[in-house]
Design a protein around this motif. Structure first.
Motif, PDB file in Angstrom:
ATOM      1  N   ARG A 120      74.138  74.126 -54.426  1.00 14.48           N
ATOM      2  CA  ARG A 120      74.388  75.326 -53.868  1.00 14.48           C
ATOM      3  C   ARG A 120      74.426  75.267 -52.307  1.00 14.48           C
ATOM      4  NH1 ARG A 120      70.532  80.380 -54.545  1.00 14.48           N
ATOM      5  NH2 ARG A 120      69.475  79.406 -52.823  1.00 14.48           N
ATOM      6  N   ILE A 121      75.464  75.898 -51.749  1.00 15.65           N
ATOM      7  CA  ILE A 121      75.692  75.983 -50.481  1.00 15.65           C
ATOM      8  C   ILE A 121      75.565  77.421 -50.006  1.00 15.65           C
ATOM      9  CG2 ILE A 121      77.227  75.452 -48.257  1.00 15.65           C
ATOM     10  CD1 ILE A 121      78.348  73.078 -50.289  1.00 15.65           C
ATOM     11  N   THR A 122      74.515  77.632 -48.989  1.00 16.57           N
ATOM     12  CA  THR A 122      74.506  79.191 -48.561  1.00 16.57           C
ATOM     13  C   THR A 122      74.381  79.078 -47.010  1.00 16.57           C
ATOM     14  OG1 THR A 122      72.218  78.783 -48.531  1.00 16.57           O
ATOM     15  CG2 THR A 122      73.047  79.885 -50.469  1.00 16.57           C
ATOM     16  N   ASP A 123      75.267  80.390 -46.737  1.00 22.17           N
ATOM     17  CA  ASP A 123      75.222  80.493 -45.150  1.00 22.17           C
ATOM     18  C   ASP A 123      74.981  81.728 -44.712  1.00 22.17           C
ATOM     19  OD1 ASP A 123      77.381  81.553 -45.965  1.00 22.17           O
ATOM     20  OD2 ASP A 123      78.926  80.753 -44.571  1.00 22.17           O
ATOM     21  N   GLY A 124      74.705  82.133 -43.438  1.00 25.97           N
ATOM     22  CA  GLY A 124      74.830  83.455 -43.102  1.00 25.97           C
ATOM     23  C   GLY A 124      74.013  83.809 -41.648  1.00 25.97           C
ATOM     24  N   PRO A 125      74.025  84.877 -41.269  1.00 23.23           N
ATOM     25  CA  PRO A 125      73.349  85.018 -39.819  1.00 23.23           C
ATOM     26  C   PRO A 125      72.006  85.133 -39.818  1.00 23.23           C
ATOM     27  CG  PRO A 125      74.496  87.059 -40.746  1.00 23.23           C
ATOM     28  CD  PRO A 125      74.532  86.014 -41.566  1.00 23.23           C
ATOM     29  N   SER A 126      71.556  85.264 -38.607  1.00 21.49           N
ATOM     30  CA  SER A 126      70.185  85.565 -38.453  1.00 21.49           C
ATOM     31  C   SER A 126      69.309  84.214 -38.691  1.00 21.49           C
ATOM     32  CB  SER A 126      69.517  86.731 -39.166  1.00 21.49           C
ATOM     33  OG  SER A 126      69.579  86.670 -40.491  1.00 21.49           O
ATOM     34  N   ASN A 127      68.319  84.291 -39.260  1.00 18.76           N
ATOM     35  CA  ASN A 127      67.262  83.210 -39.323  1.00 18.76           C
ATOM     36  C   ASN A 127      67.536  82.557 -40.591  1.00 18.76           C
ATOM     37  OD1 ASN A 127      65.790  83.724 -36.988  1.00 18.76           O
ATOM     38  ND2 ASN A 127      64.384  85.282 -37.946  1.00 18.76           N
ATOM     39  N   PRO A 128      67.683  81.154 -40.686  1.00 18.65           N
ATOM     40  CA  PRO A 128      68.148  80.478 -41.962  1.00 18.65           C
ATOM     41  C   PRO A 128      66.646  80.455 -42.651  1.00 18.65           C
ATOM     42  CG  PRO A 128      67.587  78.744 -40.101  1.00 18.65           C
ATOM     43  CD  PRO A 128      67.553  80.306 -39.547  1.00 18.65           C
ATOM     44  N   PRO A 129      66.707  80.253 -44.114  1.00 16.69           N
ATOM     45  CA  PRO A 129      65.544  80.189 -44.984  1.00 16.69           C
ATOM     46  C   PRO A 129      64.876  78.792 -44.708  1.00 16.69           C
ATOM     47  CG  PRO A 129      67.769  79.853 -46.256  1.00 16.69           C
ATOM     48  CD  PRO A 129      67.854  80.117 -44.747  1.00 16.69           C
ATOM     49  N   PRO A 130      63.602  78.576 -45.141  1.00 19.63           N
ATOM     50  CA  PRO A 130      62.866  77.392 -45.119  1.00 19.63           C
ATOM     51  C   PRO A 130      63.622  76.152 -45.560  1.00 19.63           C
ATOM     52  CG  PRO A 130      61.835  78.728 -46.287  1.00 19.63           C
ATOM     53  CD  PRO A 130      62.951  79.442 -45.874  1.00 19.63           C
ATOM     54  N   THR A 131      63.626  74.938 -44.869  1.00 23.90           N
ATOM     55  CA  THR A 131      63.827  73.708 -45.492  1.00 23.90           C
ATOM     56  C   THR A 131      62.812  72.929 -45.954  1.00 23.90           C
ATOM     57  OG1 THR A 131      64.350  72.906 -43.395  1.00 23.90           O
ATOM     58  CG2 THR A 131      66.135  74.030 -44.145  1.00 23.90           C
ATOM     59  N   GLY A 132      63.057  71.813 -46.940  1.00 23.74           N
ATOM     60  CA  GLY A 132      62.184  70.799 -47.143  1.00 23.74           C
ATOM     61  C   GLY A 132      62.062  70.587 -48.608  1.00 23.74           C
ATOM     62  N   GLN A 133      61.320  69.844 -49.140  1.00 20.96           N
ATOM     63  CA  GLN A 133      61.143  69.576 -50.523  1.00 20.96           C
ATOM     64  C   GLN A 133      60.424  70.598 -51.269  1.00 20.96           C
ATOM     65  OE1 GLN A 133      60.729  65.060 -51.307  1.00 20.96           O
ATOM     66  NE2 GLN A 133      59.115  65.783 -52.947  1.00 20.96           N
ATOM     67  N   PHE A 134      60.819  70.919 -52.401  1.00 22.55           N
ATOM     68  CA  PHE A 134      59.841  71.792 -53.228  1.00 22.55           C
ATOM     69  C   PHE A 134      59.985  71.219 -54.619  1.00 22.55           C
ATOM     70  CE2 PHE A 134      62.083  74.176 -50.120  1.00 22.55           C
ATOM     71  CZ  PHE A 134      61.299  74.797 -49.419  1.00 22.55           C
ATOM     72  N   GLY A 135      58.640  71.156 -55.166  1.00 17.20           N
ATOM     73  CA  GLY A 135      58.481  70.527 -56.484  1.00 17.20           C
ATOM     74  C   GLY A 135      58.232  69.189 -56.225  1.00 17.20           C
ATOM     75  N   SER A 136      57.957  68.296 -57.634  1.00 17.81           N
ATOM     76  CA  SER A 136      57.458  67.095 -57.642  1.00 17.81           C
ATOM     77  C   SER A 136      58.812  66.021 -57.888  1.00 17.81           C
ATOM     78  CB  SER A 136      56.582  66.773 -58.824  1.00 17.81           C
ATOM     79  OG  SER A 136      56.591  65.444 -58.883  1.00 17.81           O
ATOM     80  N   PHE A 137      58.917  65.056 -57.126  1.00 14.68           N
ATOM     81  CA  PHE A 137      60.175  64.080 -57.225  1.00 14.68           C
ATOM     82  C   PHE A 137      59.345  62.805 -57.823  1.00 14.68           C
ATOM     83  CE2 PHE A 137      62.239  67.063 -54.639  1.00 14.68           C
ATOM     84  CZ  PHE A 137      63.712  66.607 -54.665  1.00 14.68           C
ATOM     85  N   GLN A 138      58.155  63.039 -58.569  1.00  9.55           N
ATOM     86  CA  GLN A 138      57.561  61.917 -59.309  1.00  9.55           C
ATOM     87  C   GLN A 138      57.748  62.000 -60.873  1.00  9.55           C
ATOM     88  OE1 GLN A 138      53.051  61.007 -59.607  1.00  9.55           O
ATOM     89  NE2 GLN A 138      53.834  59.791 -57.934  1.00  9.55           N
TER      90      GLN A 138
END
Length: 149
Positions: A120-138
């Motif tokens: 999913r590609i999202t865009d917009g003005p103002s402050n961007p949402p947080p980035t990073g890894q969420f969940g387990s990749f194990q």
């Protein structure tokens, strides 16, 4: 594609489907629940594969060359969010990628690879949402002996 699968269940569920009188059953004395029933095949665990899923496939050798399969106990689901401000701001662009682990048996080994479920590609003005890894990749998979079922 030819996919074979086996379903293992708890003995109380199996008893609801088959009301047979023969066979050895061991019960838990505290609650009278059947904990072993000789009428049903049991899962024969030969080993375990546990690894972080990455962008390239990983291969793990198994002791027996044929007659084995993988029981997935943790698919390693996770979401990776990358992106940030575009052109110095105030607009931002983020890529949200959802992944899960895929197991495959091949020539005496278990292969593990990342499968992309969604982008999913999202865009917009103002402050961007947080980035990073969420969940387990194990991911964790049980190596099962499937011979003579």
């Amino acid at each position: 594609m030819n996919v074979q699968y086996w379903i293992f269940d708890t003995t109380d569920v199996a008893q609801m489907a088959f009301n047979l009188t023969k066979g050895l059953r061991t019960r838990n004395p505290a609650n009278n629940r059947v904990i072993f029933d000789s009428r049903y095949k049991y899962m024969r665990i030969q080993g375990m594969v546990k690894a972080n899923i990455g962008t390239s496939p990983a291969s793990f050798p198994v002791a027996q060359g044929t007659g084995y399969g993988i029981g997935v106990s943790n698919s390693g689901a996770g979401v990776l969010v990358t992106g940030g401000p575009v052109g110095g701001g105030p607009y931002w662009l983020n890529n949200d990628l959802a992944y899960v682990a895929g197991f495959k048996t091949l020539n005496g080994s278990v292969q593990l690879r990342m499968i992309q479920l969604a982008l999913r590609i999202t865009d917009g003005p103002s402050n961007p949402p947080p980035t990073g890894q969420f969940g387990s990749f194990q991911a964790v998979g049980l190596v099962l002996d499937l011979r003579n079922y």
